[in-house]
Design a protein around this motif. Structure first.
Motif, PDB file in Angstrom:
ATOM      1  N   LEU A   1       0.825  -1.196   0.000  1.00  0.00           N
ATOM      2  CA  LEU A   1       0.000   0.000   0.000  1.00  0.00           C
ATOM      3  C   LEU A   1       0.864   1.253   0.000  1.00  0.00           C
ATOM      4  CD1 LEU A   1      -2.610  -1.073   2.711  1.00  0.00           C
ATOM      5  CD2 LEU A   1      -2.742  -1.418   0.242  1.00  0.00           C
ATOM      6  N   ALA A   2       0.452   2.236  -0.746  1.00  0.00           N
ATOM      7  CA  ALA A   2       1.150   3.519  -0.799  1.00  0.00           C
ATOM      8  C   ALA A   2       0.160   4.639  -0.511  1.00  0.00           C
ATOM      9  CB  ALA A   2       1.798   3.724  -2.166  1.00  0.00           C
ATOM     10  N   ILE A   3       0.656   5.692   0.137  1.00  0.00           N
ATOM     11  CA  ILE A   3      -0.174   6.844   0.455  1.00  0.00           C
ATOM     12  C   ILE A   3       0.186   7.980  -0.495  1.00  0.00           C
ATOM     13  CG2 ILE A   3      -0.818   8.526   2.214  1.00  0.00           C
ATOM     14  CD1 ILE A   3       0.134   6.481   4.314  1.00  0.00           C
TER      15      ILE A   3
ATOM     16  N   VAL B   1     -10.133   9.077   7.742  1.00  0.00           N
ATOM     17  CA  VAL B   1     -10.391   8.195   6.608  1.00  0.00           C
ATOM     18  C   VAL B   1      -9.655   8.719   5.381  1.00  0.00           C
ATOM     19  CG1 VAL B   1     -12.166   7.230   5.091  1.00  0.00           C
ATOM     20  CG2 VAL B   1     -12.637   7.567   7.524  1.00  0.00           C
ATOM     21  N   ALA B   2      -8.927   7.834   4.727  1.00  0.00           N
ATOM     22  CA  ALA B   2      -8.190   8.219   3.517  1.00  0.00           C
ATOM     23  C   ALA B   2      -9.142   8.818   2.486  1.00  0.00           C
ATOM     24  CB  ALA B   2      -7.487   6.998   2.932  1.00  0.00           C
ATOM     25  N   GLY B   3      -8.675   9.884   1.837  1.00  0.00           N
ATOM     26  CA  GLY B   3      -9.474  10.525   0.814  1.00  0.00           C
ATOM     27  C   GLY B   3     -10.354  11.641   1.319  1.00  0.00           C
ATOM     28  N   THR B   4     -10.425  11.827   2.647  1.00  0.00           N
ATOM     29  CA  THR B   4     -11.187  12.948   3.188  1.00  0.00           C
ATOM     30  C   THR B   4     -10.251  14.138   3.375  1.00  0.00           C
ATOM     31  OG1 THR B   4     -10.851  12.155   5.459  1.00  0.00           O
ATOM     32  CG2 THR B   4     -12.842  11.428   4.322  1.00  0.00           C
ATOM     33  N   VAL B   5     -10.808  15.263   3.826  1.00  0.00           N
ATOM     34  CA  VAL B   5     -10.025  16.492   3.962  1.00  0.00           C
ATOM     35  C   VAL B   5      -8.828  16.264   4.875  1.00  0.00           C
ATOM     36  CG1 VAL B   5     -10.081  18.881   4.735  1.00  0.00           C
ATOM     37  CG2 VAL B   5     -12.065  17.913   3.563  1.00  0.00           C
ATOM     38  N   ASN B   6      -7.643  16.662   4.400  1.00  0.00           N
ATOM     39  CA  ASN B   6      -6.383  16.607   5.141  1.00  0.00           C
ATOM     40  C   ASN B   6      -5.776  15.208   5.189  1.00  0.00           C
ATOM     41  OD1 ASN B   6      -4.458  18.301   6.436  1.00  0.00           O
ATOM     42  ND2 ASN B   6      -4.981  17.381   8.403  1.00  0.00           N
ATOM     43  N   TYR B   7      -6.344  14.259   4.444  1.00  0.00           N
ATOM     44  CA  TYR B   7      -5.786  12.912   4.399  1.00  0.00           C
ATOM     45  C   TYR B   7      -5.600  12.491   2.947  1.00  0.00           C
ATOM     46  CZ  TYR B   7      -7.011  12.666   9.332  1.00  0.00           C
ATOM     47  OH  TYR B   7      -7.101  12.919  10.677  1.00  0.00           O
ATOM     48  N   GLY B   8      -4.474  11.821   2.691  1.00  0.00           N
ATOM     49  CA  GLY B   8      -4.203  11.342   1.344  1.00  0.00           C
ATOM     50  C   GLY B   8      -5.060  10.140   0.996  1.00  0.00           C
ATOM     51  N   THR B   9      -4.831   9.606  -0.175  1.00  0.00           N
ATOM     52  CA  THR B   9      -5.532   8.405  -0.612  1.00  0.00           C
ATOM     53  C   THR B   9      -4.575   7.225  -0.614  1.00  0.00           C
ATOM     54  OG1 THR B   9      -5.061   8.943  -2.928  1.00  0.00           O
ATOM     55  CG2 THR B   9      -7.181   9.678  -2.018  1.00  0.00           C
ATOM     56  N   ILE B  10      -5.141   6.022  -0.620  1.00  0.00           N
ATOM     57  CA  ILE B  10      -4.353   4.792  -0.556  1.00  0.00           C
ATOM     58  C   ILE B  10      -4.420   4.081  -1.902  1.00  0.00           C
ATOM     59  CG2 ILE B  10      -4.182   2.521   0.536  1.00  0.00           C
ATOM     60  CD1 ILE B  10      -5.177   3.789   3.116  1.00  0.00           C
ATOM     61  N   ALA B  11      -3.284   3.618  -2.365  1.00  0.00           N
ATOM     62  CA  ALA B  11      -3.222   2.857  -3.613  1.00  0.00           C
ATOM     63  C   ALA B  11      -2.771   1.442  -3.301  1.00  0.00           C
ATOM     64  CB  ALA B  11      -2.251   3.515  -4.596  1.00  0.00           C
ATOM     65  N   GLN B  12      -3.536   0.438  -3.773  1.00  0.00           N
ATOM     66  CA  GLN B  12      -3.159  -0.952  -3.541  1.00  0.00           C
ATOM     67  C   GLN B  12      -2.130  -1.411  -4.567  1.00  0.00           C
ATOM     68  OE1 GLN B  12      -6.564  -3.542  -4.074  1.00  0.00           O
ATOM     69  NE2 GLN B  12      -6.295  -3.578  -6.270  1.00  0.00           N
ATOM     70  N   SER B  13      -1.444  -2.497  -4.218  1.00  0.00           N
ATOM     71  CA  SER B  13      -0.423  -3.084  -5.095  1.00  0.00           C
ATOM     72  C   SER B  13       0.598  -2.041  -5.541  1.00  0.00           C
ATOM     73  CB  SER B  13      -1.072  -3.746  -6.320  1.00  0.00           C
ATOM     74  OG  SER B  13      -1.994  -4.726  -5.935  1.00  0.00           O
ATOM     75  N   THR B  14       0.874  -1.089  -4.665  1.00  0.00           N
ATOM     76  CA  THR B  14       1.782   0.006  -4.969  1.00  0.00           C
ATOM     77  C   THR B  14       2.621   0.313  -3.737  1.00  0.00           C
ATOM     78  OG1 THR B  14       0.095   0.954  -6.430  1.00  0.00           O
ATOM     79  CG2 THR B  14       1.906   2.396  -5.807  1.00  0.00           C
ATOM     80  N   LEU B  15       3.873   0.698  -3.947  1.00  0.00           N
ATOM     81  CA  LEU B  15       4.760   1.080  -2.853  1.00  0.00           C
ATOM     82  C   LEU B  15       5.329   2.469  -3.118  1.00  0.00           C
ATOM     83  CD1 LEU B  15       6.675  -2.288  -2.337  1.00  0.00           C
ATOM     84  CD2 LEU B  15       4.994  -1.291  -0.785  1.00  0.00           C
ATOM     85  N   GLU B  16       5.507   3.228  -2.044  1.00  0.00           N
ATOM     86  CA  GLU B  16       6.124   4.542  -2.158  1.00  0.00           C
ATOM     87  C   GLU B  16       7.623   4.413  -1.944  1.00  0.00           C
ATOM     88  OE1 GLU B  16       6.040   9.009  -0.117  1.00  0.00           O
ATOM     89  OE2 GLU B  16       4.983   7.330   0.821  1.00  0.00           O
TER      90      GLU B  16
END
Length: 508
Positions: A91-93, A451-466
């Motif tokens: 997971l990546a943010i 919660v990811a994707g709400t105000v002040n929080y990033g989103t999460i991507a599956q099968s992905t690494l930062e």
């Protein structure tokens, strides 16, 4: 004399050495997952006020610098580049936030999302810290804790079977002849022709009906059962442009597990009724009867108007053979639903030839795929049911909001957990703990869950690494500048040493 210059040069060597150490650490972690580059900032040391001939009122104080020191080492929290992961749980943010992990009460935060499930079903990072989140049950998220797969006593991840409760059939009942007739009950000729005790297991022979349609449903044990709707034209005098079709809903006689019916000629027969179409082929009436539960199941007098399901469709209760037996309470809709019956005859035997006695639905409403009675071929346009057998976990997915979704072999998609993100009032106050971990301090404040994707929080991507956000070109540039600074300060010391040597020679 001149000792100050030696001290100042030493501070320059020490500070630029720290700068080189910072550059080296950044470059060492150029391929570290979730690593955040650090920038070192130099600051002046306190200056020495000197007595001079200058007038401080016009020229200011006369001060001599005392060297340089490290003012701050600040983390650059900008996103690193994304790379493909090898598992769904990589997971990546994108944006702000950290994952929270915990082990034996020790809480850490990380941007490195290379998570895996251990043998006990816990989602962990490579250091054995358990990812924190909320288990989801029936669509409701619980309290924050260790994320764990819901293993059953056999160590498997399953969803229980769900008995079918609603069936929808949208058909076009086309042109057909009245294949089976009845002298006394023209609306129930198929009912009278039904024989569930035939040797071949076929309760209605070929040519006794105009059209049939089968749908697979599931009982309470998760066993698949076939329901078949048989339709035939009902010849009615003085129809007034309308057309009438009788139907029987049945299953294989050997699958009938109802006491007193299994093994008899009535085995497999579940519901009977009629469809009434307007002159333009629109479905305007449905009647339905089910066995009352007492008396001879082959006698129409023991078949009463069907109850309506919560969705307003005629329904029936069925027990299917098996060990243990499976049950199902199913509402069968042909596209017309209502709130009750407007004409309540006592039983199907009361109708005879009188079409006006056929029960009709109060407040009847036609759906988008309502059955039609237009000329042409009979065809099933749409059908669906809401049951399913037991399913085993086949795959996992994590959406942008951090919801972990299980995909099961029976086609069920179920939310299993919610992975939150954490932000800080002052993320520069976080302490690096090694192993790609940060910990909260008094300077950073406590992590704020969201919660990811709400105000002040990033989103999460599956099968992905930062990846690391270190810029190698920038670091090499800094390295050259730092090396030159170090050299310059070393030159200060060697030059001052030469001056001191001259003074020493003068003394001699």
């Amino acid at each position: 004399m001149g000792l100050g210059a030696l001290y100042i040069g030493a501070t320059g060597l020490k500070t630029h050495g720290s700068g080189m150490q910072n550059i080296g650490n950044n470059l060492a972690n150029v391929n570290t997952l979730g690593f955040k580059n650090t920038d070192i900032h130099f600051s002046t040391l306190i200056s020495q006020t000197m007595t001079t001939a200058s007038n401080p009122l016009t020229t200011g104080f006369s001060q001599a610098g005392q060297g340089v020191g490290v003012g701050a080492v600040l983390t650059d929290f900008r996103n690193g580049g994304f790379m493909a992961g090898s598992a769904t749980t990589d997971l990546a943010i994108s944006g702000k936030g950290f994952f929270r992990v915990e082990q034996d009460g020790v809480i850490r935060y990380t941007r490195a999302g290379n998570f895996r499930f251990d043998k006990n079903g816990f989602l962990v990072d490579p250091n054995g810290f358990r990812v924190q989140g909320k288990a989801v049950t029936d669509g409701v998220a619980g309290s924050t804790g260790d994320i764990r797969l819901p293993l059953d006593e056999n160590g498997e991840i399953t969803v229980p079977p769900v008995a079918t409760t609603d069936v929808m059939m949208g058909m076009n009942v086309g042109t057909m002849i009245d294949a089976t007739t009845s002298t006394g009950n023209p609306f129930f000729a198929l009912f009278e022709a039904w024989n569930g005790a035939t040797a071949d297991g076929q309760p209605l022979g070929a040519g006794t009906y105009g059209y049939e349609n089968t749908i697979r449903v599931y009982d309470s044990q998760g066993n698949a059962q076939d329901l078949t709707v048989y339709l035939d034209k009902a010849s009615v005098s003085n129809a007034g442009g309308k057309s009438y079709y009788e139907f029987v809903v049945g299953t294989a006689p050997q699958a009938d597990g109802r006491a007193g019916i299994a093994g008899t000629s009535a085995a497999g027969r579940i519901m009977t009724g009629t469809l009434t179409f307007s002159s333009t082929g629109e479905l305007e009436g449905v009647s339905a009867f089910t066995y009352s539960g007492s008396g001879d199941p082959s006698d129409l007098a023991n078949w009463t108007p069907a109850a309506l399901s919560e969705s307003g469709a005629p329904s029936f209760s069925m027990t299917f053979a098996g060990t243990p037996p499976g049950t199902a309470d199913i509402g069968l809709s042909f596209g017309l639903t209502g709130s009750g019956w407007t004409s309540a005859v006592a039983s199907a035997a009361d109708i005879g030839h009188d079409k006006t006695l056929l029960p009709t639905m109060a407040g009847a409403t036609a759906g988008s795929f309502a059955t039609t009675g237009r000329a042409g071929s009979s065809v099933t346009v749409y059908q669906t049911q809401d049951g399913n057998p037991m399913g085993w976990l086949m795959n996992l997915g994590v959406d942008a909001a951090g919801t972990m979704i299980g995909y099961f072999t029976n086609g069920v998609k179920q939310e299993l957990a919610q992975i939150p993100l954490y932000t800080f009032v002052n993320e520069w106050g976080l302490r690096r703990e090694g192993s790609n971990h940060f910990s909260a301090t008094g300077a950073s404040g406590e992590g704020v869950e969201g919660v990811a994707g709400t105000v002040n929080y990033g989103t999460i991507a599956q099968s992905t690494l930062e990846g690391s956000n270190v810029d190698m070109a920038e670091e090499f540039t800094k390295m050259i500048i730092t090396e030159r600074g170090f050299q310059a300060n070393s030159k200060v010391i060697t030059t001052q040493d030469q001056i001191l040597q001259v003074l020493y020679q003068l003394k001699k």
